[in-house]
Design an enzyme around this catalytic site. Structure first.
Site, PDB file in Angstrom:
ATOM      1  N   CYS A   1       1.558  72.167  32.097  1.00 51.25           N
ATOM      2  CA  CYS A   1       0.450  72.823  32.259  1.00 51.25           C
ATOM      3  C   CYS A   1      -0.516  72.336  33.207  1.00 51.25           C
ATOM      4  O   CYS A   1      -1.578  72.998  33.705  1.00 51.25           O
ATOM      5  CB  CYS A   1      -0.136  73.082  30.900  1.00 51.25           C
ATOM      6  SG  CYS A   1       0.933  73.414  29.446  1.00 51.25           S
TER       7      CYS A   1
ATOM      8  N   HIS B   1      -7.052  74.851  31.432  1.00 49.46           N
ATOM      9  CA  HIS B   1      -5.737  75.486  30.953  1.00 49.46           C
ATOM     10  C   HIS B   1      -5.853  76.045  29.570  1.00 49.46           C
ATOM     11  O   HIS B   1      -6.757  75.664  28.798  1.00 49.46           O
ATOM     12  CB  HIS B   1      -4.860  74.409  30.704  1.00 49.46           C
ATOM     13  CG  HIS B   1      -3.516  74.608  29.870  1.00 49.46           C
ATOM     14  ND1 HIS B   1      -2.954  76.047  30.144  1.00 49.46           N
ATOM     15  CD2 HIS B   1      -2.913  74.051  28.856  1.00 49.46           C
ATOM     16  CE1 HIS B   1      -1.630  75.925  29.500  1.00 49.46           C
ATOM     17  NE2 HIS B   1      -1.784  74.773  28.567  1.00 49.46           N
TER      18      HIS B   1
ATOM     19  N   ASN C   1      -0.467  81.166  26.476  1.00 49.88           N
ATOM     20  CA  ASN C   1      -0.453  79.911  26.993  1.00 49.88           C
ATOM     21  C   ASN C   1       0.634  80.164  27.920  1.00 49.88           C
ATOM     22  O   ASN C   1       1.836  80.515  27.630  1.00 49.88           O
ATOM     23  CB  ASN C   1      -0.042  78.915  25.975  1.00 49.88           C
ATOM     24  CG  ASN C   1       0.291  77.578  26.950  1.00 49.88           C
ATOM     25  OD1 ASN C   1       0.395  77.256  28.063  1.00 49.88           O
ATOM     26  ND2 ASN C   1       0.059  76.299  25.986  1.00 49.88           N
TER      27      ASN C   1
END
Length: 326
Positions: free
Chosen positions: A114, A239, A269
């Site tokens: 990420c 993020h 996500n």
């Protein structure tokens, strides 16, 4: 060492919209369970005819068009991803070929989960500095839907597919600082390559504890390195893993929540794709624009963390000012 400014941005959304209610028909969960714990209401999965490569290509074309340069001017390609179909060729090499980019430029993938897009910016800065190049194409792209373990209700509800890309321009002077780090561990894993099907695994509690420490750490470190006051930052793009993580950090640092862009409610996500997707959407909605000063922060598998203080070029054009195609 050169500085970087963002000249162009683009994003690509996977075609299949999957709501929490859709997942509740497949696994023991509910919209209330997911949304109260994560802030996620829906996510996008690749539809028929789509994959990680088509998303990355679309986002890249949009970023080059946004930058108003010719694709032949791209001097390196760096792609942050954990979901390419091959160990080699890299996703960046596939995109180079699809876009018809020059063959005398460095092209590679970065695996920092990420944090991958922000790691990619720093790799691109080093490549431009060492080669004398001017423009870098930096991509974050994931097709996590093919890695989800649908028997694990704690992880299968979190992830989605998407891609974001930027064209970054090297400059001798400007406002740019970066911080990167890692704490090696197995709190987030993606198995493979090997005889077993690759699947995502995660220790959610440990990741939460890591994230609420990493975000303030990145922001504080960037403030110290740059000497900038946080009041002079126009927006923070973190993020997009979990709304509770961001809300916790915002309260801890006593910052204005309106400065933190969120879109995990619609996309979930998307790992390395989340920061560039959110960045492009922020700029499109005029939450920031040409000349803006931004902090981008990533955290994730590895465990890795990364932050960058970067400026949007004064030459950046919003979506309704763009023309042409690549």
């Amino acid at each position: 060492m050169k500085k970087l400014e963002i000249l162009g941005t683009g994003r690509a959304l996977a075609g299949k919209r999957v709501t929490n209610d859709d997942l509740a028909r497949l696994v023991d969960t509910s919209d209330e369970w997911i949304s109260t714990r994560t802030g996620i209401k829906e996510r996008r999965f690749c539809d028929e005819g789509e994959d990680a490569y088509s998303l990355a290509e679309e986002a890249s074309r949009k970023a080059i068009t946004s930058a108003a340069i010719d694709s032949s001017e791209i001097d390196c390609v760096v792609c942050g991803t954990i979901s390419g179909y091959y160990v080699t060729p890299s996703m960046a090499c596939v995109i180079q070929k699809r876009l018809g980019l020059r063959e005398d430029i460095p092209v590679l993938d970065v695996n920092a989960a990420c944090s991958g897009f922000i790691y990619g910016l720093e790799v691109a800065r080093g490549l431009l500095s060492s080669t004398g190049g001017r423009y870098a194409l930096v991509i974050g792209c994931e097709e996590l839907s093919r890695l989800i373990d649908m028997t694990d209700r704690n992880t299968c509800v979190l992830f989605g597919d998407g891609a974001g890309a930027v064209v970054a321009e090297a400059a001798d002077e400007g406002l740019y600082e970066s911080v990167l780090g890692a704490r090696g561990g197995y709190e987030i894993t993606v198995t493979g390559p090997g005889p077993e099907v690759s699947r995502i695994g995660m220790d959610g509690k440990e990741v939460f504890k890591f994230a609420v420490d990493a975000i303030p750490k990145c922001i504080d470190a960037l403030k110290v390195k740059s000497g900038i006051e946080l009041a002079d930052v126009d927006a923070f793009v973190c993020h997009q893993a979990n709304a509770r993580i961001l809300d916790h950090c915002i309260r801890k640092m006593k910052l204005d929540p309106s400065l933190f862009y969120k879109n995990m409610d619609r996309y979930g996500n998307t790992s390395a794709a989340s920061v560039p997707m959110a960045l492009d959407e922020l700029l499109e909605t005029r939450g920031a624009g040409a000349g803006s000063t931004l902090m981008l922060v990533g955290f994730g598998g590895g465990l890795t963390w990364a932050g960058v203080l970067i400026k949007i070029s004064d030459r950046y054009k919003c979506a309704d000012q763009r023309g042409g195609s690549v």
